[in-house]
Design a protein around this motif. Structure first.
Motif, PDB file in Angstrom:
ATOM      1  N   PRO A 387      -3.512   8.491   6.380  1.00 10.25           N
ATOM      2  CA  PRO A 387      -4.038   7.203   5.922  1.00 10.25           C
ATOM      3  C   PRO A 387      -3.790   6.092   6.930  1.00 10.25           C
ATOM      4  CG  PRO A 387      -2.738   8.274   4.198  1.00 10.25           C
ATOM      5  CD  PRO A 387      -2.478   9.019   5.479  1.00 10.25           C
ATOM      6  N   TYR A 388      -4.659   5.110   6.907  1.00 12.83           N
ATOM      7  CA  TYR A 388      -4.466   3.899   7.698  1.00 12.83           C
ATOM      8  C   TYR A 388      -3.338   3.119   7.047  1.00 12.83           C
ATOM      9  CZ  TYR A 388      -5.787  -0.270  10.379  1.00 12.83           C
ATOM     10  OH  TYR A 388      -5.796  -1.354  11.228  1.00 12.83           O
ATOM     11  N   LYS A 389      -2.235   2.917   7.801  1.00 12.57           N
ATOM     12  CA  LYS A 389      -0.988   2.417   7.215  1.00 12.57           C
ATOM     13  C   LYS A 389      -0.900   0.891   7.191  1.00 12.57           C
ATOM     14  CE  LYS A 389       1.943   4.391   5.835  1.00 12.57           C
ATOM     15  NZ  LYS A 389       2.149   4.765   4.411  1.00 12.57           N
ATOM     16  N   ILE A 390      -1.882   0.254   6.623  1.00  9.95           N
ATOM     17  CA  ILE A 390      -1.818  -1.180   6.363  1.00  9.95           C
ATOM     18  C   ILE A 390      -2.362  -1.410   4.957  1.00  9.95           C
ATOM     19  CG2 ILE A 390      -2.745  -3.449   6.974  1.00  9.95           C
ATOM     20  CD1 ILE A 390      -2.723  -2.647   9.866  1.00  9.95           C
ATOM     21  N   GLY A 391      -1.636  -2.180   4.162  1.00  9.35           N
ATOM     22  CA  GLY A 391      -2.096  -2.464   2.805  1.00  9.35           C
ATOM     23  C   GLY A 391      -2.052  -1.258   1.900  1.00  9.35           C
ATOM     24  N   ASP A 392      -1.011  -0.426   2.049  1.00 10.19           N
ATOM     25  CA  ASP A 392      -0.920   0.783   1.228  1.00 10.19           C
ATOM     26  C   ASP A 392       0.365   0.822   0.402  1.00 10.19           C
ATOM     27  OD1 ASP A 392       0.887   1.094   3.281  1.00 10.19           O
ATOM     28  OD2 ASP A 392       0.412   3.183   3.662  1.00 10.19           O
ATOM     29  N   ASP A 393       1.005  -0.327   0.213  1.00  8.34           N
ATOM     30  CA  ASP A 393       2.319  -0.351  -0.429  1.00  8.34           C
ATOM     31  C   ASP A 393       2.252   0.064  -1.897  1.00  8.34           C
ATOM     32  OD1 ASP A 393       3.600  -1.751   1.970  1.00  8.34           O
ATOM     33  OD2 ASP A 393       2.008  -3.151   1.400  1.00  8.34           O
ATOM     34  N   LEU A 394       1.317  -0.535  -2.644  1.00 11.62           N
ATOM     35  CA  LEU A 394       1.205  -0.215  -4.067  1.00 11.62           C
ATOM     36  C   LEU A 394       0.592   1.163  -4.304  1.00 11.62           C
ATOM     37  CD1 LEU A 394       0.138  -3.745  -5.309  1.00 11.62           C
ATOM     38  CD2 LEU A 394       2.195  -2.536  -6.055  1.00 11.62           C
ATOM     39  N   VAL A 395      -0.375   1.561  -3.451  1.00  7.24           N
ATOM     40  CA  VAL A 395      -0.954   2.897  -3.648  1.00  7.24           C
ATOM     41  C   VAL A 395       0.085   3.979  -3.392  1.00  7.24           C
ATOM     42  CG1 VAL A 395      -3.375   2.310  -3.257  1.00  7.24           C
ATOM     43  CG2 VAL A 395      -1.931   2.869  -1.311  1.00  7.24           C
ATOM     44  N   ASP A 396       1.038   3.704  -2.508  1.00  3.18           N
ATOM     45  CA  ASP A 396       2.124   4.663  -2.305  1.00  3.18           C
ATOM     46  C   ASP A 396       2.951   4.835  -3.583  1.00  3.18           C
ATOM     47  OD1 ASP A 396       1.447   5.283   0.265  1.00  3.18           O
ATOM     48  OD2 ASP A 396       3.001   4.084   1.223  1.00  3.18           O
ATOM     49  N   THR A 397       3.194   3.739  -4.298  1.00  6.35           N
ATOM     50  CA  THR A 397       3.982   3.851  -5.529  1.00  6.35           C
ATOM     51  C   THR A 397       3.245   4.670  -6.585  1.00  6.35           C
ATOM     52  OG1 THR A 397       3.123   1.795  -6.519  1.00  6.35           O
ATOM     53  CG2 THR A 397       5.057   1.605  -5.094  1.00  6.35           C
ATOM     54  N   VAL A 398       1.919   4.583  -6.590  1.00  5.06           N
ATOM     55  CA  VAL A 398       1.135   5.412  -7.522  1.00  5.06           C
ATOM     56  C   VAL A 398       1.295   6.888  -7.178  1.00  5.06           C
ATOM     57  CG1 VAL A 398      -1.193   5.962  -8.333  1.00  5.06           C
ATOM     58  CG2 VAL A 398      -0.535   3.581  -7.988  1.00  5.06           C
ATOM     59  N   ARG A 399       1.264   7.177  -5.880  1.00  3.19           N
ATOM     60  CA  ARG A 399       1.435   8.572  -5.446  1.00  3.19           C
ATOM     61  C   ARG A 399       2.823   9.090  -5.826  1.00  3.19           C
ATOM     62  NH1 ARG A 399       3.219  10.143  -0.447  1.00  3.19           N
ATOM     63  NH2 ARG A 399       2.716   8.098   0.462  1.00  3.19           N
ATOM     64  N   TYR A 400       3.874   8.274  -5.616  1.00  2.94           N
ATOM     65  CA  TYR A 400       5.222   8.693  -6.015  1.00  2.94           C
ATOM     66  C   TYR A 400       5.265   9.001  -7.509  1.00  2.94           C
ATOM     67  CZ  TYR A 400       6.479   6.315  -1.610  1.00  2.94           C
ATOM     68  OH  TYR A 400       6.547   5.898  -0.310  1.00  2.94           O
ATOM     69  N   LEU A 401       4.634   8.122  -8.293  1.00  2.00           N
ATOM     70  CA  LEU A 401       4.651   8.296  -9.741  1.00  2.00           C
ATOM     71  C   LEU A 401       3.955   9.585 -10.151  1.00  2.00           C
ATOM     72  CD1 LEU A 401       5.022   7.428 -12.661  1.00  2.00           C
ATOM     73  CD2 LEU A 401       3.027   5.943 -12.406  1.00  2.00           C
ATOM     74  N   CYS A 402       2.766   9.816  -9.612  1.00  2.00           N
ATOM     75  CA  CYS A 402       2.008  11.014  -9.997  1.00  2.00           C
ATOM     76  C   CYS A 402       2.726  12.291  -9.580  1.00  2.00           C
ATOM     77  CB  CYS A 402       0.608  10.969  -9.387  1.00  2.00           C
ATOM     78  SG  CYS A 402      -0.468   9.703 -10.116  1.00  2.00           S
ATOM     79  N   MET A 403       3.433  12.258  -8.449  1.00  2.00           N
ATOM     80  CA  MET A 403       4.176  13.438  -8.019  1.00  2.00           C
ATOM     81  C   MET A 403       5.445  13.637  -8.842  1.00  2.00           C
ATOM     82  SD  MET A 403       2.772  15.246  -5.660  1.00  2.00           S
ATOM     83  CE  MET A 403       4.014  16.078  -4.657  1.00  2.00           C
TER      84      MET A 403
END
Length: 445
Positions: A387-403
């Motif tokens: 992924p392009y690593k700018i503006g991905d802070d909240l989407v990362d938290t969604v990924r942590y949650l789903c995993m």
């Protein structure tokens, strides 16, 4: 030019596209299928056979230099003393005819000439703007005796896709061919399987199966606001709650609050994203988020944190995870496996089991809509897409949650009257009595 001992060898699968006599031949092909090398052979052969001017159009000038060194010079080695490459003017002179090279980067340098043969390389990239085709390229290749090969890996459904469809619709001037990694002799079955296993589905289809996907690099193209953005249903006693945190400093600290219902649907109901937060600040933000949602710490099933939170901070000598635990927050490290995490979020979006309250989480909605794969200069996403690593802070938290929630969390149970069932209290067991029973044989049947 057989007297110059120049031979051309094509793999069997690509011969129909090589030998077609149509004006425009459109060839979407997967990565490393051999399209560029084989059509470099074609344009050399045709230029010398007709003793004509030809055109090669690419994405950027640096790619042209790369292809000259890697493809054209090796192909021309037997007759290299009869050839001349002008790197400044981008003209390759052959014993008969010549090839002009140009890029979509500088279309003004392409205008004003007519060519009998042309190759548009990486058409998925260079035809993102229709104007290059209509205003610059088409006037130079419109003659009836012109043959143009339009080749590349798809990049969404742009003009390259439209030209491909013309070839499928029996347009008399067009013919289309499509080649995947399974057609290519340059891939082994093991290599294909390894890449297939590591690559997200949509990128696999586009980059390796030459499919014209509409997502154009988006990581979550199935996310639709009209479907996945809605207010959370009224709280029920069977709902369970999660907090997912991605701490940062210059890189913002991001956090979401989500609830899961009995059907396994996830609703993201609150968020915050702020820079320069100390641990004390994060703790206050967490407490405020719980309070405004009518929750207490004990109502949260799991607190999840980016595993990088375990790293020791040079200033305090302690990790952010440890400091938050000292503040009383029971965070546990998340699973940060990128591709499985993206796949799991994608599955939940496709199954319509992940929803976001847009009014309360506008920043997350914005991030998901802009979350895309890093694209290289040649228009590809590389062998291992990231992924392009700018503006991905909240989407990362969604990924942590789903995993973190692989469908095994138990929800509170209610009786037939809608009241919470009390959990049965386990009897205290004296370990010494258990050992005595085992030694005496009383526990054996």
């Amino acid at each position: 030019m057989t007297d110059l001992n120049l031979e051309f060898n094509y793999p069997e699968f690509i011969l129909p596209a090589i030998n077609s006599n149509k004006h425009f031949v459109v060839v979407p092909a997967g990565r490393q299928v051999g399209k560029t090398y084989n059509f470099a052979q074609w344009i050399i052969r045709e230029t010398m056979r007709l003793n004509c001017p030809s055109l090669w159009v690419d994405t950027v000038h640096t790619n042209i230099d790369k292809y000259i060194e890697r493809y054209f010079k090796p192909l021309l080695r037997p007759i290299s003393s009869y050839c001349d490459w002008n790197a400044q003017k981008k003209i390759l002179k052959l014993p008969r005819g010549y090839i002009d090279f140009g890029s979509a980067q500088k279309p003004e340098n392409l205008e004003g000439f007519n060519y009998k043969r042309a190759v548009l390389n990486e058409a998925g990239h260079i035809l993102k703007k229709d104007s290059l085709w209509h205003n610059t390229i088409m006037p130079m290749i419109k003659a009836e005796d012109n043959q143009t090969r339009i080749i590349g890996t798809p990049k969404g459904q742009n003009l390259f896709y439209e030209l491909f469809l013309r070839g499928l619709a029996n347009d008399p001037e067009y013919e289309s061919f499509q080649y995947t990694v399974y057609d290519s002799p340059y891939w082994s079955a093991k290599q294909i399987e390894d890449v297939r296993r590591k690559t997200p589905e949509l990128i696999w289809k586009q980059e390796y199966m030459a499919s014209f996907e509409a997502f154009a690099g988006m990581i979550y193209p199935d996310f639709k606001e009209e479907i996945h953005c809605k207010a959370s249903p009224e709280r029920k006693v069977t709902d369970i709650f999660f907090v997912s945190l991605d701490p940062g400093w210059e890189h913002p600290t991001a956090c979401i609050l989500a609830k899961e219902d009995l059907e396994g649907n996830l609703f993201v109901i609150d968020e915050f994203r702020e820079s320069h937060l100390h641990v004390g600040d994060i703790s206050r933000y967490l407490q405020s988020m719980l309070v405004r949602n009518g929750l207490k710490e004990e109502d949260i099933e799991m607190f999840i944190i980016d595993p990088s939170g375990r790293k020791t901070d040079q200033t305090s000598g302690q990790s952010i995870l440890f400091q938050l635990q000292e503040e009383g927050w029971g965070f546990v490290p998340a699973n940060n496996d990128l591709m499985p995490g993206i796949s799991r979020v994608t599955r939940m979006i496709r199954e319509n089991r992940l929803f976001i309250d847009k009014n309360r989480c506008p920043l997350l909605v914005e991030e998901i809509k802009n979350y895309h794969w890093k694209e290289f200069n040649d228009g590809s996403y590389g062998m291992n897409p990231t992924p392009y690593k700018i503006g991905d802070d909240l989407v990362d938290t969604v990924r942590y949650l789903c995993m973190a929630r692989p469908d095994y969390f138990e929800h509170p149970k209610v009786n037939m009257y809608g009241q919470l069932e009390k959990e049965e209290e386990e009897e205290d067991v004296d370990i010494n009595d258990t050992i005595d029973d085992m030694m005496s044989g009383d526990s054996l049947i």
